[in-house]
Design an enzyme around this catalytic site. Structure first.
Site, PDB file in Angstrom:
ATOM      1  N   ILE A   9      66.544  15.236  73.763  1.00  0.00           N
ATOM      2  CA  ILE A   9      66.667  15.019  72.320  1.00  0.00           C
ATOM      3  C   ILE A   9      68.153  14.887  72.014  1.00  0.00           C
ATOM      4  O   ILE A   9      68.962  15.694  72.493  1.00  0.00           O
ATOM      5  CB  ILE A   9      66.093  16.244  71.530  1.00  0.00           C
ATOM      6  CG1 ILE A   9      64.678  16.570  71.984  1.00  0.00           C
ATOM      7  CG2 ILE A   9      66.163  15.984  70.027  1.00  0.00           C
ATOM      8  CD1 ILE A   9      63.654  15.531  71.694  1.00  0.00           C
TER       9      ILE A   9
ATOM     10  N   ASN B 177      64.233   3.889  71.079  1.00  0.00           N
ATOM     11  CA  ASN B 177      63.453   4.608  72.088  1.00  0.00           C
ATOM     12  C   ASN B 177      62.099   3.929  72.256  1.00  0.00           C
ATOM     13  O   ASN B 177      61.582   3.324  71.310  1.00  0.00           O
ATOM     14  CB  ASN B 177      63.239   6.064  71.652  1.00  0.00           C
ATOM     15  CG  ASN B 177      62.470   6.871  72.688  1.00  0.00           C
ATOM     16  OD1 ASN B 177      62.718   6.754  73.885  1.00  0.00           O
ATOM     17  ND2 ASN B 177      61.521   7.672  72.237  1.00  0.00           N
TER      18      ASN B 177
ATOM     19  N   HIS C  93      58.088   4.758  73.451  1.00  0.00           N
ATOM     20  CA  HIS C  93      57.178   5.888  73.643  1.00  0.00           C
ATOM     21  C   HIS C  93      55.782   5.352  73.971  1.00  0.00           C
ATOM     22  O   HIS C  93      55.306   4.416  73.318  1.00  0.00           O
ATOM     23  CB  HIS C  93      57.140   6.734  72.359  1.00  0.00           C
ATOM     24  CG  HIS C  93      56.282   7.949  72.509  1.00  0.00           C
ATOM     25  ND1 HIS C  93      56.677   9.034  73.262  1.00  0.00           N
ATOM     26  CD2 HIS C  93      55.040   8.235  72.036  1.00  0.00           C
ATOM     27  CE1 HIS C  93      55.711   9.947  73.228  1.00  0.00           C
ATOM     28  NE2 HIS C  93      54.710   9.495  72.495  1.00  0.00           N
TER      29      HIS C  93
ATOM     30  N   ASP D 166      60.423  11.805  68.955  1.00  0.00           N
ATOM     31  CA  ASP D 166      59.658  10.564  68.833  1.00  0.00           C
ATOM     32  C   ASP D 166      59.303  10.254  67.375  1.00  0.00           C
ATOM     33  O   ASP D 166      58.214   9.741  67.076  1.00  0.00           O
ATOM     34  CB  ASP D 166      58.400  10.610  69.719  1.00  0.00           C
ATOM     35  CG  ASP D 166      58.764  10.783  71.184  1.00  0.00           C
ATOM     36  OD1 ASP D 166      59.730  10.147  71.631  1.00  0.00           O
ATOM     37  OD2 ASP D 166      58.095  11.562  71.885  1.00  0.00           O
TER      38      ASP D 166
HETATM   39  C1  GAR Z   1      57.773   5.344  79.803  1.00  0.00           C
HETATM   40  O1  GAR Z   1      56.367   5.326  79.806  1.00  0.00           O
HETATM   41  C2  GAR Z   1      58.300   5.708  78.430  1.00  0.00           C
HETATM   42  O2  GAR Z   1      57.505   5.168  77.390  1.00  0.00           O
HETATM   43  C3  GAR Z   1      58.217   7.207  78.462  1.00  0.00           C
HETATM   44  O3  GAR Z   1      58.658   7.550  79.741  1.00  0.00           O
HETATM   45  C4  GAR Z   1      58.309   6.492  80.648  1.00  0.00           C
HETATM   46  C5  GAR Z   1      59.551   6.101  81.415  1.00  0.00           C
HETATM   47  O4  GAR Z   1      59.213   5.188  82.423  1.00  0.00           O
HETATM   48  N1  GAR Z   1      58.999   7.815  77.427  1.00  0.00           N
HETATM   49  C6  GAR Z   1      58.616   8.878  76.722  1.00  0.00           C
HETATM   50  O5  GAR Z   1      57.581   9.486  76.948  1.00  0.00           O
HETATM   51  C7  GAR Z   1      59.557   9.311  75.610  1.00  0.00           C
HETATM   52  N2  GAR Z   1      58.963  10.307  74.816  1.00  0.00           N
HETATM   53  P1  GAR Z   1      60.323   4.302  83.123  1.00  0.00           P
HETATM   54  O6  GAR Z   1      61.400   5.280  83.624  1.00  0.00           O
HETATM   55  O7  GAR Z   1      59.629   3.635  84.254  1.00  0.00           O
HETATM   56  O8  GAR Z   1      60.868   3.326  82.111  1.00  0.00           O
END
Ligand code: GAR
Length: 201
Positions: free
Chosen positions: A93, A108, A110, A146
Site C-alpha cells: 500500500i 493499479n 486488480h 484497491d
Molecule cells: C495480477 O493478477 C494482478 O491483478 C494482481 O497480482 C497479479 C500479478 O501478476 N494484483 C493484485 O491482486 C493487486 N491487489 P503478474 O506479476 O504476473 O503481473
C-alpha cells in the site's frame, strides 16, 4: 507531446509488466518504460526487465518502515522522471507521501470487478462468494486497498467447475489486454490537459 515514461512497480511474476512491454513493442501503446522497480529482489519480473535491457532496480522492503520505504521509492524513481507509475502485482500500500508526488498518475490492476473483492486472493474470494461474473479492473490508486477511481474493467464469466487456478488464468489473459489500454487512456487525458479520472465520477 508529453513525455510518456512509465515506471513499473512489481513484486512477483511480472506477466502484466511483460504484457505492457509487448504492447509498446507492437506499437499499440505509445510509451516508454523508464524503469522497473521491485520490492522483492528475486522477483521473476525484475529478472525479465534485466533481460529486456531496461533499468531494473531492486529496492527491498523487508524490515523497512512504510514511510521510509516510500521515501526511498520516491528517490529511486525521481531520476527517471516517470509520467505514470504503474503497479503490476506490487503488493504494497502506498502512503499519501508517495501519492502526493504523482497525483492522479498512479495506476493499479486488480483481478476482480472492483469494488467487489479487494485485497488478496480476489479470484478465491469471487469463487467462495459464488458470483457468476468476475473480471479485472484498472484504477487510479488512492490511499485505500484497491480503491480509487476506476479507469477500465473487463468481465470474465465464472464457469461451473472453475478452480482458483483456472479462473485466475482466464482473468489474467484479460488483464494483459486491459492494462495497456488504460495506460493509453490516462496518457491521452494528460496530453489533453484533462483530469486523469475522466469526465464521470
Ligand atoms: C495480477 O493478477 C494482478 O491483478 C494482481 O497480482 C497479479 C500479478 O501478476 N494484483 C493484485 O491482486 C493487486 N491487489 P503478474 O506479476 O504476473 O503481473
Amino acid at each position: 507531446m508529453i513525455p510518456r515514461n512509465l515506471a513499473i512497480l512489481l513484486s512477483g511474476r511480472g506477466s502484466n509488466f511483460v504484457a505492457i512491454h509487448e504492447a509498446i513493442r507492437r506499437g499499440d501503446l505509445e510509451a516508454r518504460i523508464c524503469c522497473v522497480v521491485s520490492n522483492v529482489p528475486d522477483a521473476a519480473g525484475l529478472a525479465k526487465a534485466r533481460e529486456f535491457g531496461l533499468n531494473a532496480v531492486s529496492l527491498p522492503s523487508k524490515g523497512v518502515e512504510r514511510i521510509e520505504y516510500d521515501r526511498l521509492l520516491l528517490e529511486t524513481l525521481r531520476p527517471y522522471s516517470p509520467s505514470l507509475v504503474c503497479l503490476a502485482g506490487f503488493m504494497r500500500i502506498l502512503s499519501p507521501l508517495f501519492l502526493e508526488e504523482y497525483p492522479g498518475r498512479v495506476l493499479n490492476i486488480h483481478p476482480a470487478l472492483l469494488p467487489s473483492f479487494p485485497g488478496l486472493h480476489a479470484q478465491r474470494q469471487a469463487l467462495q462468494y459464488g458470483v457468476k461474473i468476475s473480471g479485472c479492473t484498472v484504477h487510479l490508486v488512492d490511499e485505500g486497498v484497491d480503491t480509487g477511481p476506476i479507469l477500465l474493467q473487463r468481465a470474465v464469466q465464472v464457469l461451473d467447475g472453475d478452480t482458483e487456478e483456472s479462473l485466475s488464468a482466464r482473468i489474467l489473459k484479460e488483464e494483459h489486454d486491459l492494462y495497456w489500454r488504460a495506460i493509453a487512456l490516462v496518457l491521452d487525458r494528460l496530453e489533453k490537459g484533462e483530469d486523469t479520472r475522466g469526465p464521470r465520477r
